[in-house]
Scaffold this active site. Sequence first.
Site, PDB file in Angstrom:
ATOM      1  N   ASN A  36    -128.369 -12.478 -27.868  1.00 17.42           N
ATOM      2  CA  ASN A  36    -127.192 -11.613 -27.790  1.00 17.42           C
ATOM      3  C   ASN A  36    -127.243 -10.675 -28.998  1.00 17.42           C
ATOM      4  O   ASN A  36    -126.965 -11.100 -30.112  1.00 17.42           O
ATOM      5  CB  ASN A  36    -125.926 -12.491 -27.803  1.00 17.42           C
ATOM      6  N   TRP A  37    -127.602  -9.415 -28.740  1.00 14.77           N
ATOM      7  CA  TRP A  37    -127.785  -8.467 -29.847  1.00 14.77           C
ATOM      8  C   TRP A  37    -126.453  -7.900 -30.349  1.00 14.77           C
ATOM      9  O   TRP A  37    -126.432  -7.125 -31.307  1.00 14.77           O
ATOM     10  CB  TRP A  37    -128.722  -7.330 -29.431  1.00 14.77           C
ATOM     11  N   LYS A  38    -125.367  -8.234 -29.659  1.00 16.06           N
ATOM     12  CA  LYS A  38    -124.026  -7.749 -30.038  1.00 16.06           C
ATOM     13  C   LYS A  38    -124.042  -6.228 -30.240  1.00 16.06           C
ATOM     14  O   LYS A  38    -124.826  -5.538 -29.589  1.00 16.06           O
ATOM     15  CB  LYS A  38    -123.527  -8.527 -31.264  1.00 16.06           C
ATOM     16  N   HIS A  71    -117.453 -14.061 -23.584  1.00 18.54           N
ATOM     17  CA  HIS A  71    -117.836 -14.413 -24.959  1.00 18.54           C
ATOM     18  C   HIS A  71    -116.589 -14.481 -25.838  1.00 18.54           C
ATOM     19  O   HIS A  71    -115.658 -13.695 -25.665  1.00 18.54           O
ATOM     20  CB  HIS A  71    -118.827 -13.376 -25.497  1.00 18.54           C
ATOM     21  N   GLU A  90    -115.956 -13.486 -28.709  1.00 19.69           N
ATOM     22  CA  GLU A  90    -115.582 -12.248 -29.419  1.00 19.69           C
ATOM     23  C   GLU A  90    -114.808 -11.320 -28.502  1.00 19.69           C
ATOM     24  O   GLU A  90    -113.957 -10.550 -28.964  1.00 19.69           O
ATOM     25  CB  GLU A  90    -116.837 -11.571 -30.001  1.00 19.69           C
ATOM     26  N   GLU A 116    -120.067 -22.526 -26.399  1.00 15.55           N
ATOM     27  CA  GLU A 116    -120.062 -21.752 -27.641  1.00 15.55           C
ATOM     28  C   GLU A 116    -118.771 -22.003 -28.419  1.00 15.55           C
ATOM     29  O   GLU A 116    -117.790 -21.257 -28.248  1.00 15.55           O
ATOM     30  CB  GLU A 116    -120.160 -20.256 -27.314  1.00 15.55           C
ATOM     31  N   GLY A 167    -121.396 -17.118 -35.574  1.00 21.82           N
ATOM     32  CA  GLY A 167    -121.479 -16.184 -36.690  1.00 21.82           C
ATOM     33  C   GLY A 167    -121.053 -16.777 -38.024  1.00 21.82           C
ATOM     34  O   GLY A 167    -120.894 -16.056 -39.006  1.00 21.82           O
ATOM     35  N   SER A 174    -124.629 -20.171 -34.279  1.00 17.06           N
ATOM     36  CA  SER A 174    -125.420 -20.384 -35.492  1.00 17.06           C
ATOM     37  C   SER A 174    -126.701 -21.191 -35.265  1.00 17.06           C
ATOM     38  O   SER A 174    -127.113 -21.964 -36.135  1.00 17.06           O
ATOM     39  CB  SER A 174    -124.561 -21.026 -36.584  1.00 17.06           C
ATOM     40  N   GLY A 191    -127.387 -15.411 -31.497  1.00 15.90           N
ATOM     41  CA  GLY A 191    -126.854 -14.157 -32.014  1.00 15.90           C
ATOM     42  C   GLY A 191    -127.721 -13.621 -33.136  1.00 15.90           C
ATOM     43  O   GLY A 191    -128.760 -12.996 -32.902  1.00 15.90           O
TER      44      GLY A 191
HETATM   45  P1  PGA Z   1    -124.642 -16.541 -33.700  1.00 11.30           P
HETATM   46  O1  PGA Z   1    -123.976 -15.930 -32.378  1.00 11.30           O
HETATM   47  O2  PGA Z   1    -125.965 -17.141 -33.300  1.00 11.30           O
HETATM   48  O3  PGA Z   1    -124.800 -15.353 -34.628  1.00 11.30           O
HETATM   49  O4  PGA Z   1    -123.688 -17.563 -34.231  1.00 11.30           O
HETATM   50  C1  PGA Z   1    -124.049 -16.621 -31.159  1.00 11.30           C
HETATM   51  C2  PGA Z   1    -123.295 -15.879 -30.107  1.00 11.30           C
HETATM   52  O5  PGA Z   1    -122.343 -15.157 -30.413  1.00 11.30           O
HETATM   53  O6  PGA Z   1    -123.624 -15.973 -28.909  1.00 11.30           O
END
Ligand code: PGA
Length: 258
Positions: free
Chosen positions: A9-11, A96, A98, A167, A173, A212, A233
């Site tokens: 997931n490149w966000k 997600h 976020e 998740e 994050g 993470s 991420g």
């Molecule tokens: P992260 O993000 O690996 O940076 O914790 C995971 C995600 O948001 O899918």
Amino acid sequence: MNKKWLIGNWKMHGNLASNKALIEGIRAELGQPDERVALVVCPAFPYLFQLAELTRDSGIEVGVQNVSDHLQGAYTGETSPLMVKELGGSFTIIGHSERRQYQGENDGLMGRKALAAIDAGLIPVICVGETAEERDSGRTHEVLARQLDAAFGYIRTAHDKIILAYEPRWAIGTGIAATPEIVQTEHEFLRQRIAIRDKDFAAKLPIIYGGSVKVSNATSIFSMPDVDGGLIGSAALNAREFITIYRELLNSTPAEAA
Ligand code: PGA
């Protein structure tokens, strides 16, 4: 034995030049992909077509991080899953945390988006997970059950191409992943909850973990029996780290899986 999945997931990161460098790095590190583990990258929307072109015939698949719950119409600023499909996408992340946190998405919307994605021929990666406060107050299973049941209020177990991602919001994050024991407990809970609807579907449903994941914790998380891969991420933005995590997942996968 189920096939495994590693999804990056490149966000909201990247640009034309850095995306090209990242995918070239991933391809160079990867060499020949192994069909036991599917490798997917999810760039920001404007770069979908760029990534579809750059991954052509590479064995790497492309997805997006969100879609509309409609296929077409007067929905200003939205992106139809049909458009994603046409531009070479095969997956979409749905719900997600976020998006729940910053865009006000809720359980019902997640279910409708998952259904629209399936209708357009995409594989939805449906995210569920509790906040730190929900975990601390002993409500994790209540929250996971609510999110799961809401999604399955729209989609059906007859839809065989679905991926579920556990998740926990407190692990995303933060650099602090859930312990392998927590991951296994929650994946088992999710699988059992789905088995109430459909035992065969539950046994085959890929349940991946995100939050993470990095090189140092990938092996212990992937060695858990109910973990079918990872949603990555920040570590997905580094070609060497991402492919090292891919190899850890491959190493935890029996030779006969495909
Ligand atoms: P992260 O993000 O690996 O940076 O914790 C995971 C995600 O948001 O899918």
